[in-house]
Enzyme design. Structure first.
Site, PDB file in Angstrom:
ATOM      1  N   ARG A 170       2.005   5.459  -4.859  1.00 50.19           N
ATOM      2  CA  ARG A 170       2.886   4.349  -4.891  1.00 50.19           C
ATOM      3  C   ARG A 170       2.276   3.041  -5.829  1.00 50.19           C
ATOM      4  NH1 ARG A 170       6.284   3.699  -0.226  1.00 50.19           N
ATOM      5  NH2 ARG A 170       5.474   1.749   0.355  1.00 50.19           N
TER       6      ARG A 170
ATOM      7  N   ARG B 247       2.634   6.608  12.802  1.00 53.23           N
ATOM      8  CA  ARG B 247       2.018   5.347  13.128  1.00 53.23           C
ATOM      9  C   ARG B 247       2.597   4.309  13.512  1.00 53.23           C
ATOM     10  NH1 ARG B 247      -3.186   6.022  13.620  1.00 53.23           N
ATOM     11  NH2 ARG B 247      -3.744   3.916  12.793  1.00 53.23           N
TER      12      ARG B 247
ATOM     13  N   GLU C  28      -1.570  -7.518  11.615  1.00 55.53           N
ATOM     14  CA  GLU C  28      -1.055  -6.070  11.934  1.00 55.53           C
ATOM     15  C   GLU C  28      -2.224  -5.067  12.211  1.00 55.53           C
ATOM     16  OE1 GLU C  28       1.397  -4.556   8.468  1.00 55.53           O
ATOM     17  OE2 GLU C  28       2.793  -6.294   8.661  1.00 55.53           O
TER      18      GLU C  28
HETATM   19  N1  UDP Z   1      -3.334   0.838  -0.225  1.00 55.32           N
HETATM   20  C1  UDP Z   1      -4.806   0.573  -0.388  1.00 55.32           C
HETATM   21  N2  UDP Z   1      -5.171  -0.740  -0.452  1.00 55.32           N
HETATM   22  C2  UDP Z   1      -4.281  -1.841  -0.489  1.00 55.32           C
HETATM   23  C3  UDP Z   1      -2.998  -1.450  -0.223  1.00 55.32           C
HETATM   24  C4  UDP Z   1      -2.498  -0.084  -0.596  1.00 55.32           C
HETATM   25  O1  UDP Z   1      -5.398   1.365  -0.276  1.00 55.32           O
HETATM   26  O2  UDP Z   1      -4.788  -2.632  -0.398  1.00 55.32           O
HETATM   27  C5  UDP Z   1      -3.008   2.154  -0.362  1.00 55.32           C
HETATM   28  C6  UDP Z   1      -2.980   2.579   1.270  1.00 55.32           C
HETATM   29  O3  UDP Z   1      -3.044   3.894   1.183  1.00 55.32           O
HETATM   30  C7  UDP Z   1      -1.400   2.357   1.577  1.00 55.32           C
HETATM   31  C8  UDP Z   1      -0.737   2.711   0.158  1.00 55.32           C
HETATM   32  O4  UDP Z   1      -1.573   2.339  -0.457  1.00 55.32           O
HETATM   33  O5  UDP Z   1      -1.232   3.077   2.623  1.00 55.32           O
HETATM   34  C9  UDP Z   1       0.687   2.181   0.284  1.00 55.32           C
HETATM   35  O6  UDP Z   1       0.481   0.882   0.402  1.00 55.32           O
HETATM   36  P1  UDP Z   1       1.833  -0.365   0.616  1.00 55.32           P
HETATM   37  O7  UDP Z   1       1.341  -1.735   0.688  1.00 55.32           O
HETATM   38  O8  UDP Z   1       2.747   0.197  -0.519  1.00 55.32           O
HETATM   39  O9  UDP Z   1       2.424   0.381   2.141  1.00 55.32           O
HETATM   40  P2  UDP Z   1       3.479  -0.338   3.137  1.00 55.32           P
HETATM   41  O10 UDP Z   1       3.740  -1.675   2.624  1.00 55.32           O
HETATM   42  O11 UDP Z   1       4.776   0.505   2.913  1.00 55.32           O
HETATM   43  O12 UDP Z   1       2.754  -0.356   4.422  1.00 55.32           O
END
Ligand code: UDP
Length: 375
Positions: free
Chosen positions: A179, A256, A312
């Site tokens: 992503r 989760r 969070e």
């Molecule tokens: N992720 C990370 N570091 C960050 C942000 C995201 O490793 O600073 C990774 C982490 O594995 C996460 C994934 O990227 O589960 C997707 O992040 P996103 O922010 O898209 O997730 P959401 O906003 O859906 O919680």
């Protein structure tokens, strides 16, 4: 004849969009939701003139013009652009991984230097993997290392991911990390999509517009009176947990959940952006959201003297808490496949959304999915 064509269980984005489009076609719809309010996880609560995203931050983004036009016809969207920042041991790094991040990490200033640095790191990993006969990344750790190298993986990915998912990166599927964009330009826009924003006036406006004129009942639990509800409609649109729908007959899917620690602070601008991710292990929360930055820009930030933040904390789901993220590891994917096989045989039930499809959906793809039912 039953009183409704569709009973829609859950008023989140899938259910509300489905009800909207079905009602437009003249179908008789009833929406029920067990919560006291409508909108599922996009619901916001106003505090000090700020829309607080009660079930986690939602940022709408898409490249699908049909979806963008659809939502904007209901409520215009603002120009919010997601530019989260990561904090690791007191240092700040821009996200997603771009020239700003590479400069902050290594002091490199040109794309060629950054590419060389990442290539050098990736080569080490690829060679080590090839020596073990691994050709495709088997898990999130291998995927991240191949995508971006060891420095960024260790500082900005590993602990954040392990805090968020409560599992080792070696046990998580590679797709989660795909992503995240990697780019060799100075561009902190988190998404690659053509369109993004927040509904002007907040997400409740979107829910209200979707459900306008549709019969909705809150604080109604489908499972508390299942037979009655099933007798009310020709078809059911179910957006709750698919394992619960089948009475957990094959076992429980894992999720989760997130605990939000909200705080009102007596300052107009606390962290200077909507999202700060804390990527080190020692900090117990994953990120801090400052809600006003989703809707107030420039001078408007200072027009409201207070600010509301949410820390969070990511934990394993247990009955009584909110199931936010499906855990698409091997065990759960196999279990979901069993439930999906049952769902595929249903002729009068449509399953949709994060919980019923056990899928890590963003908002726009949910709407896309609903639109497919109506074309
Ligand atoms: N992720 C990370 N570091 C960050 C942000 C995201 O490793 O600073 C990774 C982490 O594995 C996460 C994934 O990227 O589960 C997707 O992040 P996103 O922010 O898209 O997730 P959401 O906003 O859906 O919680």
């Amino acid at each position: 004849m039953k009183p409704y064509d569709y009973l829609i269980v859950g008023s989140g984005l899938f259910g509300a969009t489905f009800a909207h489009l079905a009602a437009k076609e003249g179908k008789r719809c009833l929406v029920i939701d067990k919560r006291p309010q409508l909108g599922g996880n996009i619901y916001c609560e106003e505090q000090h003139g700020i829309n607080v995203h009660k079930y986690g931050a939602h940022i709408f983004h898409t490249s699908n013009k049909q979806v963008w036009d659809f939502v904007n016809a209901l409520v215009p969207f603002n120009r919010y652009t997601n530019c989260p920042v990561a904090e690791y041991e007191g240092k700040r790094y821009n996200l997603p991984f771009n020239m700003n991040t590479f400069y902050q990490m290594w002091g490199v200033t040109t794309p060629a230097e950054a590419q060389a640095k990442i290539e050098e790191q990736k080569r080490e990993v690829a060679e080590a993997m090839a020596a073990q006969g691994i050709t495709e990344p088997r898990n999130l750790e291998e995927q991240a290392l191949l995508l971006i190298g060891r420095d960024i993986y260790e500082k900005l990915i590993k602990s954040y991911t392990e805090k968020q998912w409560g599992r080792a990166c070696t046990e998580l599927p590679a797709f989660i990390i795909r992503r995240l964009p990697v780019r060799f330009v100075y561009d902190n826009n988190y998404f690659n999509d053509a369109y993004q924003g927040i509904p002007i006036g907040g997400y409740n406006k979107l829910t209200e517009a979707l459900l306008e004129g549709i019969e909705c009942r809150t604080e109604e639990d489908f499972f508390a009176r299942r037979e009655y509800w099933e007798s009310q409609a020709e078809k059911i649109v179910f957006t709750g947990k698919i394992d619960e729908f089948y009475d957990y007959r094959y076992g429980q899917l894992e999720y989760r959940t997130v605990r939000f620690e909200e705080e009102t602070i007596d300052t107009p601008n606390y962290q200077g952006c909507a999202v700060v991710n804390y990527t080190e292990k020692q900090v117990p929360y994953t990120r801090v959201i400052e809600h006003k930055h989703f809707e107030d820009f420039g001078e408007a930030i200072y027009a409201k003297p207070k600010t509301v933040i949410s820390r969070e904390y990511s934990t394993e789901w247990a009955p009584g808490s909110e199931p936010f993220y499906p855990v698409n590891d091997e065990r759960n994917s196999a279990l979901y496949a069993q439930y999906k096989a049952l769902a595929d045989k249903e002729t009068n039930v449509i399953f949709g959304g994060r919980l019923a499809e056990y899928k890590y959906y963003d908002m726009a793809p949910v709407i896309e999915q609903v639109l497919k039912h109506f074309c």
